[in-house]
Design a protein around this motif. Structure first.
Motif, PDB file in Angstrom:
ATOM      1  N   UNK A  28      52.903  73.364  17.342  1.00 41.71           N
ATOM      2  CA  UNK A  28      52.724  73.241  15.894  1.00 41.71           C
ATOM      3  C   UNK A  28      51.268  73.473  15.530  1.00 41.71           C
ATOM      4  N   UNK A  29      50.375  72.873  16.301  1.00 42.73           N
ATOM      5  CA  UNK A  29      48.929  73.034  16.096  1.00 42.73           C
ATOM      6  C   UNK A  29      48.543  74.507  16.070  1.00 42.73           C
ATOM      7  N   UNK A  30      49.091  75.282  16.994  1.00 47.85           N
ATOM      8  CA  UNK A  30      48.718  76.689  17.131  1.00 47.85           C
ATOM      9  C   UNK A  30      49.243  77.563  15.995  1.00 47.85           C
ATOM     10  N   UNK A  31      50.158  77.035  15.184  1.00 48.29           N
ATOM     11  CA  UNK A  31      50.692  77.819  14.071  1.00 48.29           C
ATOM     12  C   UNK A  31      49.828  77.710  12.809  1.00 48.29           C
ATOM     13  N   UNK A  36      41.631  73.931   9.944  1.00 46.86           N
ATOM     14  CA  UNK A  36      42.239  73.021   8.978  1.00 46.86           C
ATOM     15  C   UNK A  36      43.160  71.989   9.625  1.00 46.86           C
ATOM     16  N   UNK A  37      43.194  71.927  10.966  1.00 46.80           N
ATOM     17  CA  UNK A  37      44.130  71.030  11.647  1.00 46.80           C
ATOM     18  C   UNK A  37      43.453  70.408  12.866  1.00 46.80           C
ATOM     19  N   UNK A  38      43.849  69.168  13.177  1.00 45.86           N
ATOM     20  CA  UNK A  38      43.304  68.496  14.359  1.00 45.86           C
ATOM     21  C   UNK A  38      44.437  67.767  15.070  1.00 45.86           C
ATOM     22  N   UNK A  39      44.339  67.711  16.393  1.00 47.45           N
ATOM     23  CA  UNK A  39      45.337  67.028  17.218  1.00 47.45           C
ATOM     24  C   UNK A  39      44.697  65.786  17.826  1.00 47.45           C
ATOM     25  N   UNK A  40      45.292  64.619  17.564  1.00 47.71           N
ATOM     26  CA  UNK A  40      44.802  63.351  18.100  1.00 47.71           C
ATOM     27  C   UNK A  40      45.839  62.810  19.076  1.00 47.71           C
ATOM     28  N   UNK A  41      45.444  62.582  20.326  1.00 43.19           N
ATOM     29  CA  UNK A  41      46.365  62.089  21.344  1.00 43.19           C
ATOM     30  C   UNK A  41      46.224  60.581  21.485  1.00 43.19           C
ATOM     31  N   UNK A 197      60.442  73.969  16.313  1.00 39.38           N
ATOM     32  CA  UNK A 197      58.991  73.990  16.115  1.00 39.38           C
ATOM     33  C   UNK A 197      58.628  74.849  14.899  1.00 39.38           C
ATOM     34  N   UNK A 198      59.265  76.003  14.773  1.00 38.20           N
ATOM     35  CA  UNK A 198      59.010  76.864  13.610  1.00 38.20           C
ATOM     36  C   UNK A 198      59.431  76.172  12.313  1.00 38.20           C
ATOM     37  N   UNK A 199      60.569  75.470  12.358  1.00 36.47           N
ATOM     38  CA  UNK A 199      61.024  74.744  11.175  1.00 36.47           C
ATOM     39  C   UNK A 199      60.049  73.632  10.803  1.00 36.47           C
ATOM     40  N   UNK A 200      59.499  72.957  11.821  1.00 37.85           N
ATOM     41  CA  UNK A 200      58.529  71.907  11.554  1.00 37.85           C
ATOM     42  C   UNK A 200      57.279  72.471  10.894  1.00 37.85           C
ATOM     43  N   UNK A 201      56.797  73.604  11.391  1.00 35.24           N
ATOM     44  CA  UNK A 201      55.610  74.221  10.804  1.00 35.24           C
ATOM     45  C   UNK A 201      55.862  74.607   9.352  1.00 35.24           C
ATOM     46  N   UNK A 202      57.056  75.127   9.080  1.00 33.71           N
ATOM     47  CA  UNK A 202      57.420  75.484   7.702  1.00 33.71           C
ATOM     48  C   UNK A 202      57.463  74.246   6.819  1.00 33.71           C
ATOM     49  N   UNK A 203      58.027  73.155   7.342  1.00 34.02           N
ATOM     50  CA  UNK A 203      58.109  71.903   6.591  1.00 34.02           C
ATOM     51  C   UNK A 203      56.719  71.365   6.273  1.00 34.02           C
ATOM     52  N   UNK A 204      55.826  71.438   7.237  1.00 31.59           N
ATOM     53  CA  UNK A 204      54.458  70.954   7.016  1.00 31.59           C
ATOM     54  C   UNK A 204      53.776  71.751   5.913  1.00 31.59           C
ATOM     55  N   UNK A 205      53.971  73.061   5.927  1.00 33.01           N
ATOM     56  CA  UNK A 205      53.381  73.893   4.870  1.00 33.01           C
ATOM     57  C   UNK A 205      53.957  73.510   3.504  1.00 33.01           C
ATOM     58  N   UNK A 206      55.248  73.184   3.475  1.00 35.37           N
ATOM     59  CA  UNK A 206      55.883  72.772   2.219  1.00 35.37           C
ATOM     60  C   UNK A 206      55.280  71.467   1.706  1.00 35.37           C
ATOM     61  N   UNK A 207      55.066  70.502   2.620  1.00 39.15           N
ATOM     62  CA  UNK A 207      54.475  69.222   2.235  1.00 39.15           C
ATOM     63  C   UNK A 207      53.056  69.428   1.695  1.00 39.15           C
ATOM     64  N   UNK A 208      52.304  70.284   2.355  1.00 42.90           N
ATOM     65  CA  UNK A 208      50.943  70.582   1.891  1.00 42.90           C
ATOM     66  C   UNK A 208      50.978  71.165   0.491  1.00 42.90           C
ATOM     67  N   UNK A 209      51.884  72.111   0.273  1.00 40.03           N
ATOM     68  CA  UNK A 209      51.988  72.753  -1.032  1.00 40.03           C
ATOM     69  C   UNK A 209      52.409  71.760  -2.106  1.00 40.03           C
ATOM     70  N   UNK A 210      53.337  70.860  -1.769  1.00 40.00           N
ATOM     71  CA  UNK A 210      53.788  69.852  -2.738  1.00 40.00           C
ATOM     72  C   UNK A 210      52.646  68.914  -3.122  1.00 40.00           C
ATOM     73  N   UNK A 211      51.811  68.555  -2.163  1.00 40.44           N
ATOM     74  CA  UNK A 211      50.672  67.693  -2.455  1.00 40.44           C
ATOM     75  C   UNK A 211      49.695  68.402  -3.386  1.00 40.44           C
TER      76      UNK A 211
END
Length: 216
Positions: A28-31, A36-41, A197-211
């Motif tokens: 997801x990070x790589x998409x 604009x994105x960070x991964x925290x483990x 994974x592709x669906x998740x990336x699309x969903x994240x973009x949708x959430x960003x746009x809604x915000x």
């Protein structure tokens, strides 16, 4: 939680050891544009144990919620939400304690929080916009852990199997598996599930746009 345009989108990716959650998080990070994105483990937030003798550190149950410094993790998430940089710790698996080095992390528009028990802590859950659980069969998970721990962490096959039988599996059933009920999305088969994974990336973009739209 008040939603505003400046608040980052926070995605939690949980799952058992060897489930493929790290692969999912990285895919997801790589998409996204990495500026604009960070991964925290969550693994980076294992508690510091340098006050213990090495023999005592070996007894730590790393699959128990109390092994993690969630106070610090929560504080760091709050800082990133407030657009303040953090100094993320690192964990030395060879010494079984926190490393001396830290990594400066700048605030980003998207935060992926990945770990076995991130959905177990209500404070962390409450900050997430999307909660994901990566669900993979136990036999596949143990094989993945066996390969990882022997190749990357210098463990013997016998010690990995003993730890899995006596600690990892019981902790998974007691603490990790029950957190599946908190997930918004369940992804089977981990990093092999490219469609999810592709669906998740699309969903994240949708959430960003809604915000963004909510603040126009």
């Amino acid at each position: 939680m008040t939603i505003n345009q400046n608040r980052p989108v926070i995605i939690g990716v949980a799952g058992g050891t060897g489930s493929g959650k790290t692969t999912v998080a990285k895919e997801i990070f790589n998409q996204f544009n990495q500026s604009s994105i960070v991964l925290i483990e969550q693994d980076a937030y294992y508690k510091n144990q340098d006050h213990l003798a090495f023999e005592d550190r070996l007894k730590t149950n790393y699959d128990h919620p109390l092994a993690f410094d969630n106070e610090l993790l929560y504080a760091h998430l709050r800082q990133l939400v407030d657009r303040t940089p953090i100094y993320k710790p690192a964990y030395d698996y060879a010494q079984h304690t926190r490393a001396k080095e830290v990594l400066e992390i700048e605030p980003k528009d998207v935060i992926i929080l990945e770990g076995i028990l991130i959905l177990e802590d209500e404070r962390l859950r409450s900050m997430m916009d999307i909660k994901v659980f990566v669900d993979t069969d136990a036999d596949i998970r143990i094989m993945r852990r066996l390969l990882r721990d022997t190749k990357e962490r210098g463990r013997t096959i016998e010690s990995v199997i003993e730890q899995y039988t006596n600690v990892v599996r019981p902790m998974h059933l007691q603490f990790i598996e029950p957190t599946k009920r908190y997930a918004d999305v369940i992804i089977p088969e981990g990093g092999e599930n490219k469609v999810a994974i592709d669906l998740m990336a699309t969903k994240i973009r949708t959430v960003i746009q809604q915000k963004q739209d909510s603040n126009i």
